[in-house]
Design a protein around this motif. Sequence first.
Motif, PDB file in Angstrom:
ATOM      1  N   LEU A 107       0.821  -1.209   0.000  1.00 38.11           N
ATOM      2  CA  LEU A 107       0.000   0.000   0.000  1.00 38.11           C
ATOM      3  C   LEU A 107       0.858   1.263   0.000  1.00 38.11           C
ATOM      4  CD1 LEU A 107      -2.867  -0.985   2.489  1.00 38.11           C
ATOM      5  CD2 LEU A 107      -2.950  -0.873  -0.018  1.00 38.11           C
ATOM      6  N   THR A 108       1.981   1.206   0.718  1.00 40.72           N
ATOM      7  CA  THR A 108       2.857   2.372   0.762  1.00 40.72           C
ATOM      8  C   THR A 108       3.424   2.701  -0.607  1.00 40.72           C
ATOM      9  OG1 THR A 108       3.450   1.848   3.049  1.00 40.72           O
ATOM     10  CG2 THR A 108       4.908   3.340   1.870  1.00 40.72           C
ATOM     11  N   VAL A 109       3.679   1.671  -1.394  1.00 40.16           N
ATOM     12  CA  VAL A 109       4.252   1.887  -2.719  1.00 40.16           C
ATOM     13  C   VAL A 109       3.171   2.222  -3.747  1.00 40.16           C
ATOM     14  CG1 VAL A 109       5.546   0.797  -4.599  1.00 40.16           C
ATOM     15  CG2 VAL A 109       6.241   0.416  -2.224  1.00 40.16           C
ATOM     16  N   LEU A 110       2.051   1.494  -3.702  1.00 33.49           N
ATOM     17  CA  LEU A 110       1.042   1.638  -4.761  1.00 33.49           C
ATOM     18  C   LEU A 110       0.138   2.849  -4.588  1.00 33.49           C
ATOM     19  CD1 LEU A 110      -0.102  -2.048  -5.404  1.00 33.49           C
ATOM     20  CD2 LEU A 110       1.502  -0.641  -6.719  1.00 33.49           C
ATOM     21  N   THR A 111      -0.115   3.265  -3.362  1.00 35.83           N
ATOM     22  CA  THR A 111      -1.061   4.363  -3.149  1.00 35.83           C
ATOM     23  C   THR A 111      -0.620   5.657  -3.838  1.00 35.83           C
ATOM     24  OG1 THR A 111      -1.800   3.397  -1.065  1.00 35.83           O
ATOM     25  CG2 THR A 111      -2.248   5.737  -1.415  1.00 35.83           C
ATOM     26  N   PRO A 112       0.628   6.109  -3.679  1.00 35.44           N
ATOM     27  CA  PRO A 112       1.000   7.337  -4.400  1.00 35.44           C
ATOM     28  C   PRO A 112       0.912   7.191  -5.915  1.00 35.44           C
ATOM     29  CG  PRO A 112       2.597   6.809  -2.679  1.00 35.44           C
ATOM     30  CD  PRO A 112       1.721   5.614  -2.825  1.00 35.44           C
ATOM     31  N   LEU A 113       1.283   5.985  -6.423  1.00 29.47           N
ATOM     32  CA  LEU A 113       1.239   5.795  -7.869  1.00 29.47           C
ATOM     33  C   LEU A 113      -0.185   5.833  -8.399  1.00 29.47           C
ATOM     34  CD1 LEU A 113       3.912   2.966  -8.270  1.00 29.47           C
ATOM     35  CD2 LEU A 113       4.192   5.424  -8.662  1.00 29.47           C
ATOM     36  N   LEU A 114      -1.065   5.077  -7.759  1.00 26.69           N
ATOM     37  CA  LEU A 114      -2.456   5.028  -8.235  1.00 26.69           C
ATOM     38  C   LEU A 114      -3.158   6.365  -8.058  1.00 26.69           C
ATOM     39  CD1 LEU A 114      -3.492   1.495  -6.906  1.00 26.69           C
ATOM     40  CD2 LEU A 114      -2.802   2.144  -9.228  1.00 26.69           C
ATOM     41  N   ALA A 115      -2.943   6.984  -6.895  1.00 25.55           N
ATOM     42  CA  ALA A 115      -3.616   8.276  -6.667  1.00 25.55           C
ATOM     43  C   ALA A 115      -3.075   9.336  -7.614  1.00 25.55           C
ATOM     44  CB  ALA A 115      -3.416   8.702  -5.210  1.00 25.55           C
ATOM     45  N   GLY A 116      -1.791   9.318  -7.868  1.00 28.95           N
ATOM     46  CA  GLY A 116      -1.238  10.298  -8.806  1.00 28.95           C
ATOM     47  C   GLY A 116      -1.744  10.099 -10.217  1.00 28.95           C
ATOM     48  N   ALA A 117      -1.830   8.823 -10.654  1.00 24.99           N
ATOM     49  CA  ALA A 117      -2.353   8.570 -11.995  1.00 24.99           C
ATOM     50  C   ALA A 117      -3.812   8.986 -12.107  1.00 24.99           C
ATOM     51  CB  ALA A 117      -2.192   7.087 -12.323  1.00 24.99           C
ATOM     52  N   ALA A 118      -4.601   8.690 -11.081  1.00 23.73           N
ATOM     53  CA  ALA A 118      -6.013   9.101 -11.113  1.00 23.73           C
ATOM     54  C   ALA A 118      -6.153  10.615 -11.131  1.00 23.73           C
ATOM     55  CB  ALA A 118      -6.730   8.517  -9.899  1.00 23.73           C
ATOM     56  N   ALA A 119      -5.286  11.303 -10.366  1.00 20.56           N
ATOM     57  CA  ALA A 119      -5.364  12.768 -10.343  1.00 20.56           C
ATOM     58  C   ALA A 119      -5.066  13.343 -11.719  1.00 20.56           C
ATOM     59  CB  ALA A 119      -4.386  13.311  -9.302  1.00 20.56           C
ATOM     60  N   VAL A 120      -4.057  12.795 -12.398  1.00 21.18           N
ATOM     61  CA  VAL A 120      -3.711  13.303 -13.728  1.00 21.18           C
ATOM     62  C   VAL A 120      -4.868  13.085 -14.704  1.00 21.18           C
ATOM     63  CG1 VAL A 120      -2.175  12.976 -15.698  1.00 21.18           C
ATOM     64  CG2 VAL A 120      -1.231  13.048 -13.373  1.00 21.18           C
ATOM     65  N   ILE A 121      -5.469  11.893 -14.665  1.00 21.85           N
ATOM     66  CA  ILE A 121      -6.551  11.582 -15.612  1.00 21.85           C
ATOM     67  C   ILE A 121      -7.771  12.462 -15.357  1.00 21.85           C
ATOM     68  CG2 ILE A 121      -8.185   9.796 -16.316  1.00 21.85           C
ATOM     69  CD1 ILE A 121      -5.949   7.741 -15.753  1.00 21.85           C
ATOM     70  N   PHE A 122      -8.187  12.552 -14.090  1.00 21.06           N
ATOM     71  CA  PHE A 122      -9.388  13.349 -13.785  1.00 21.06           C
ATOM     72  C   PHE A 122      -9.178  14.831 -14.091  1.00 21.06           C
ATOM     73  CE2 PHE A 122     -10.707   9.623 -11.316  1.00 21.06           C
ATOM     74  CZ  PHE A 122     -12.063   9.595 -11.580  1.00 21.06           C
ATOM     75  N   LEU A 123      -8.013  15.351 -13.765  1.00 21.91           N
ATOM     76  CA  LEU A 123      -7.758  16.770 -14.041  1.00 21.91           C
ATOM     77  C   LEU A 123      -7.703  17.034 -15.542  1.00 21.91           C
ATOM     78  CD1 LEU A 123      -5.083  17.634 -11.313  1.00 21.91           C
ATOM     79  CD2 LEU A 123      -7.471  18.409 -11.420  1.00 21.91           C
ATOM     80  N   LEU A 124      -7.076  16.130 -16.284  1.00 22.71           N
ATOM     81  CA  LEU A 124      -6.980  16.329 -17.724  1.00 22.71           C
ATOM     82  C   LEU A 124      -8.363  16.281 -18.382  1.00 22.71           C
ATOM     83  CD1 LEU A 124      -5.145  16.684 -20.175  1.00 22.71           C
ATOM     84  CD2 LEU A 124      -4.950  14.167 -20.286  1.00 22.71           C
ATOM     85  N   VAL A 125      -9.144  15.249 -18.029  1.00 16.10           N
ATOM     86  CA  VAL A 125     -10.474  15.131 -18.625  1.00 16.10           C
ATOM     87  C   VAL A 125     -11.384  16.265 -18.179  1.00 16.10           C
ATOM     88  CG1 VAL A 125     -12.544  13.672 -18.749  1.00 16.10           C
ATOM     89  CG2 VAL A 125     -10.255  12.632 -18.860  1.00 16.10           C
ATOM     90  N   GLY A 126     -11.291  16.616 -16.890  1.00 17.43           N
ATOM     91  CA  GLY A 126     -12.171  17.686 -16.379  1.00 17.43           C
ATOM     92  C   GLY A 126     -11.885  19.018 -17.028  1.00 17.43           C
ATOM     93  N   TYR A 127     -10.613  19.374 -17.170  1.00 16.79           N
ATOM     94  CA  TYR A 127     -10.296  20.664 -17.791  1.00 16.79           C
ATOM     95  C   TYR A 127     -10.621  20.671 -19.288  1.00 16.79           C
ATOM     96  CZ  TYR A 127      -8.154  22.702 -13.662  1.00 16.79           C
ATOM     97  OH  TYR A 127      -7.960  23.239 -12.418  1.00 16.79           O
ATOM     98  N   LEU A 128     -10.499  19.513 -19.952  1.00 13.75           N
ATOM     99  CA  LEU A 128     -10.898  19.444 -21.358  1.00 13.75           C
ATOM    100  C   LEU A 128     -12.400  19.656 -21.507  1.00 13.75           C
ATOM    101  CD1 LEU A 128      -8.690  16.511 -22.759  1.00 13.75           C
ATOM    102  CD2 LEU A 128      -8.510  18.969 -23.294  1.00 13.75           C
ATOM    103  N   LEU A 129     -13.174  18.994 -20.624  1.00 17.63           N
ATOM    104  CA  LEU A 129     -14.626  19.172 -20.697  1.00 17.63           C
ATOM    105  C   LEU A 129     -15.018  20.610 -20.408  1.00 17.63           C
ATOM    106  CD1 LEU A 129     -15.884  15.882 -18.962  1.00 17.63           C
ATOM    107  CD2 LEU A 129     -15.943  16.459 -21.405  1.00 17.63           C
TER     108      LEU A 129
END
Length: 275
Positions: A107-129
């Motif tokens: 969890l210590t290793v995967l949480t920053p990776l998964l949360a960071g990837a989700a943040a990039v995707i949501f921010l990119l899609v949200g700002y495009l919309l």
Amino acid sequence: MQMTSAPHLLAEDGPEYARILGDALRHAHERPDLEGVGDRLNTEQLRTMALNATALITAAAATEYEHYVTARAELRAASAPAPDGDPYTDAARITAPGPGAGIGAVLTVLTPLLAGAAAVIFLLVGYLLRAVSPSLAFGTTMVAAGWFFAAVAAAAILVAAVGLLVTALRNGASSPAAEDEEQELPEEVARAREAWRHALLERGILPFFRDALADPAAGRAARTPHRSPNRIPKVGYSRPDFSGPEDGPAASPRPTFTSPDFTSPDFGGPEHRPE
């Protein structure tokens, strides 16, 4: 500068001898009997001489050192693990991870990776919309979700950094050197070690310093010391004795020889013919 090996000092106690020597040199100016330090010999010269005379200095506290080594060996023998046991069970107990340790590390290793990837995707899609259709509320929701996952990723990174720091501090505190310094020694071993330190300082190092400062030739000896049977290492050389013939043994007589007698034959007249 390497310390000369001494028969009265084990290799593991060499750093302790060097530490006691360094403490004595640092406080040498506070002792009236060592007031010559810095005038005839400086601290580095005294250190060089003492390191080259390690065997001589430690021999002055040989009795106390032998008692200390014996007490320490008995302590180590008493605290050593029992030799008989099931090696397979011991190995399994050592290598088996604690409960939850694997999940926490994952969890210590995967949480920053998964949360960071989700943040990039949501921010990119949200700002495009929002750029395509500003009136669309879904774009604003995606941006808010992206910033939420970005905060989660930052928090996870912070937690991981704190965990690494705590682990490093724990491992450093549990290292053999730290354990040897921090753990409380039994009273008998502690008394034996303190007695050896005191004897080494009072009967070995300080008398050696006093003799070195009182020796008129100590200044020359400290520059290039070597072993000698005297208490203070003497260094130097004497010129060869090129004394004249009168100072040495009488010269033996030189051999003489005579040339052969090459006399010419008698070539006289007829009246002097050889018979």
